[in-house]
Design a protein around this motif. Structure first.
Motif, PDB file in Angstrom:
ATOM      1  N   ILE A 173       0.849  -1.186   0.000  1.00  0.00           N
ATOM      2  CA  ILE A 173       0.000   0.000   0.000  1.00  0.00           C
ATOM      3  C   ILE A 173       0.887   1.239   0.000  1.00  0.00           C
ATOM      4  CG2 ILE A 173      -1.841   1.242   1.200  1.00  0.00           C
ATOM      5  CD1 ILE A 173      -2.678  -1.398   2.442  1.00  0.00           C
ATOM      6  N   ASP A 174       0.779   2.039  -1.067  1.00  0.00           N
ATOM      7  CA  ASP A 174       1.614   3.226  -1.185  1.00  0.00           C
ATOM      8  C   ASP A 174       1.267   4.236  -0.101  1.00  0.00           C
ATOM      9  OD1 ASP A 174       2.698   2.042  -3.349  1.00  0.00           O
ATOM     10  OD2 ASP A 174       1.890   3.423  -4.848  1.00  0.00           O
TER      11      ASP A 174
ATOM     12  N   PRO B 273       0.454   7.915   1.585  1.00  0.00           N
ATOM     13  CA  PRO B 273      -0.356   9.011   1.042  1.00  0.00           C
ATOM     14  C   PRO B 273       0.520  10.146   0.519  1.00  0.00           C
ATOM     15  CG  PRO B 273      -0.377   9.058   3.436  1.00  0.00           C
ATOM     16  CD  PRO B 273       0.322   7.802   3.045  1.00  0.00           C
TER      17      PRO B 273
ATOM     18  N   ARG C 156      -4.637   6.605  -3.546  1.00  0.00           N
ATOM     19  CA  ARG C 156      -3.810   5.596  -2.891  1.00  0.00           C
ATOM     20  C   ARG C 156      -3.812   4.344  -3.759  1.00  0.00           C
ATOM     21  NH1 ARG C 156      -3.315   6.315   2.677  1.00  0.00           N
ATOM     22  NH2 ARG C 156      -1.856   4.562   2.622  1.00  0.00           N
ATOM     23  N   LYS C 157      -2.673   3.717  -3.894  1.00  0.00           N
ATOM     24  CA  LYS C 157      -2.548   2.534  -4.734  1.00  0.00           C
ATOM     25  C   LYS C 157      -2.263   1.311  -3.872  1.00  0.00           C
ATOM     26  CE  LYS C 157       1.028   2.033  -7.489  1.00  0.00           C
ATOM     27  NZ  LYS C 157       1.942   2.200  -8.643  1.00  0.00           N
TER      28      LYS C 157
ATOM     29  N   GLU D 166      -6.951   1.345  -6.999  1.00  0.00           N
ATOM     30  CA  GLU D 166      -6.700   2.751  -6.687  1.00  0.00           C
ATOM     31  C   GLU D 166      -7.967   3.372  -6.119  1.00  0.00           C
ATOM     32  OE1 GLU D 166      -5.506   4.554 -10.330  1.00  0.00           O
ATOM     33  OE2 GLU D 166      -3.402   3.977 -10.102  1.00  0.00           O
TER      34      GLU D 166
ATOM     35  N   HIS E 258      -8.791   8.289   1.288  1.00  0.00           N
ATOM     36  CA  HIS E 258      -7.638   8.106   2.173  1.00  0.00           C
ATOM     37  C   HIS E 258      -8.061   7.626   3.554  1.00  0.00           C
ATOM     38  CE1 HIS E 258      -4.335  10.114  -0.223  1.00  0.00           C
ATOM     39  NE2 HIS E 258      -5.420  10.429  -0.925  1.00  0.00           N
TER      40      HIS E 258
ATOM     41  N   ILE F 261      -8.571   3.829   3.635  1.00  0.00           N
ATOM     42  CA  ILE F 261      -7.301   3.092   3.602  1.00  0.00           C
ATOM     43  C   ILE F 261      -6.609   3.191   4.956  1.00  0.00           C
ATOM     44  CG2 ILE F 261      -5.008   3.018   2.570  1.00  0.00           C
ATOM     45  CD1 ILE F 261      -7.128   1.906   0.762  1.00  0.00           C
ATOM     46  N   GLU F 262      -6.682   4.367   5.589  1.00  0.00           N
ATOM     47  CA  GLU F 262      -6.059   4.531   6.898  1.00  0.00           C
ATOM     48  C   GLU F 262      -6.773   3.674   7.946  1.00  0.00           C
ATOM     49  OE1 GLU F 262      -5.489   8.069  10.172  1.00  0.00           O
ATOM     50  OE2 GLU F 262      -5.086   8.553   8.068  1.00  0.00           O
TER      51      GLU F 262
ATOM     52  N   SER G 110       0.886   8.223   7.054  1.00  0.00           N
ATOM     53  CA  SER G 110      -0.449   8.808   7.184  1.00  0.00           C
ATOM     54  C   SER G 110      -0.444   9.981   8.147  1.00  0.00           C
ATOM     55  CB  SER G 110      -1.441   7.740   7.662  1.00  0.00           C
ATOM     56  OG  SER G 110      -1.097   7.250   8.950  1.00  0.00           O
TER      57      SER G 110
ATOM     58  N   HIS H 247       1.012  12.885   6.309  1.00  0.00           N
ATOM     59  CA  HIS H 247       0.012  13.384   5.366  1.00  0.00           C
ATOM     60  C   HIS H 247      -1.020  14.248   6.090  1.00  0.00           C
ATOM     61  CE1 HIS H 247      -3.697  13.003   2.843  1.00  0.00           C
ATOM     62  NE2 HIS H 247      -2.812  13.266   1.903  1.00  0.00           N
TER      63      HIS H 247
END
Length: 352
Positions: free
Chosen positions: A58-59, A61, A67-68, A78, A82, A85-86, A95, A98
């Motif tokens: 997981i890339d 942020p 996010r990929k 993708e 955010h 994903i977090e 994170s 970010h």
């Protein structure tokens, strides 16, 4: 069982393994024992990729960029959500960074603090750093600055002096009297060499380099042959040298780079320009405070050497009259005007 929340259809786009076709998709999670099982499904509910959460890449942020999430077989999902994903990954260093990078009231405060710190550094810190740099500058470096500066002057604007030997001897006699009136330790710390140059377009001028090299133009000697006037001007320039105004201005202008260069041992192109060519040094001018200080130093030195300190006043008065409707000579093209300096000189002489 994993404590990570299960996603009931995180929307985004996906690429199946070994495919460049981008299609709408959802990211779903379900229990998989000690780890979460993650699937990518397109709108037809076809599974485009599956893996355990711990196997996903997981890339971190980056601004508002999507996010990929990359699966072991090469499938990619993708999403711009955010927060979701977090929630899946939990708090990570990326994170949190970010979050702090986002625009909010805290950012305004940080910017204000940075601006205030920059102002304090500019107002007070640069002078302190300049003083430290001067204290640690080897005499050989200062001498090389003078040599490099004179090479630049001779190459770009100066011609050999056309003064007679008698004229030069008269000026040197005045100059030596002034230097001999300085404390012995000051005389030993600087070279105090006097040079003559014909500099077309500069007019009556005298200037000093950091190591003590003094330059007087032919125009000055021809237009102001009075000993008291010469003593006042030369005393002023000696003041710049003794009070290290040239180095102070140089280090203040290039303080950050110069200090890093000296500490790291990498002189770099800017320091080479200063030491070997002198171009940066020649582009600097003295401040109003430094000019006033040099005036006072020159007046005191002239008086101690047996000259009339009013000679410096005469110089500014004549110069002001001659160049009233013209661009002033470089020697006077600093902040204080000639009229202001005449008034300050009168006040200082009254106190001698």
């Amino acid at each position: 069982m994993s404590d990570a929340p299960q996603l009931r259809g995180l929307r985004g786009h996906a690429y199946a393994a070994r495919s460049s076709y981008r299609q709408p998709a959802r990211l779903l999670t379900r229990e998989g024992g000690e780890d979460l099982w993650v699937d990518i499904q397109n709108d037809e509910r076809a599974v485009l990729g599956s893996a355990y959460l711990s196997e996903l890449q997981i890339d971190p942020p980056l601004g508002t960029a999507p996010r990929k999430v990359t699966f072991p077989d090469g499938a990619v999902f993708e999403t711009s959500d955010h927060d979701a994903i977090e929630a899946l990954t939990g708090k990570t260093r990326g994170s949190m960074l970010h979050h702090y990078e986002g625009f909010n009231a805290r950012l305004i405060g940080v910017v204000a603090i940075c601006l205030a710190a920059a102002w304090v550094l500019w107002r007070y810190g640069l002078d302190i750093m300049a003083s430290v740099a001067i204290a640690f500058t080897p005499p050989a470096v200062i001498e090389q600055i003078d040599v490099g500066s004179m090479q630049t002057i001779d190459f770009t604007m100066a011609e050999p002096s056309k003064l007679s030997d008698e004229q030069k001897a008269d000026v040197e006699k005045i100059y030596h009297r002034l230097v001999q009136s300085l404390p012995q330790d000051v005389q030993e710390r600087h070279s105090f060499d006097l040079l003559f140059r014909d500099v077309p377009g500069m007019g009556p001028n005298a200037f000093a380099l950091p190591g003590g090299t003094m330059v007087m133009t032919d125009a000055f000697v021809n237009e102001f042959p009075e000993p008291d006037v010469m003593a006042g001007v030369l005393g002023h320039e000696i003041g710049h040298v003794v009070e290290e105004h040239g180095l102070r201005r140089l280090y203040r202008s290039l303080s950050t780079y110069i200090l890093i260069a000296f500490l790291a041992g990498d002189v770099g192109p800017i320091l080479e320009d200063v030491v070997l060519e002198g171009n940066v040094l020649l582009s600097l001018s003295f401040s109003r405070r430094q000019e006033t200080s040099a005036d006072e130093f020159g007046l005191t030195l002239s008086d101690e050497a047996g000259f009339d300190p009013a000679g410096l006043k005469v110089f500014f008065e004549k110069l002001s009259e001659k160049y009233a409707d013209q661009e002033p000579a470089q020697w006077t093209s600093t902040h204080p005007s000639s009229q202001e300096r005449v008034k300050a000189i009168d006040a200082f002489i009254d106190g001698l």
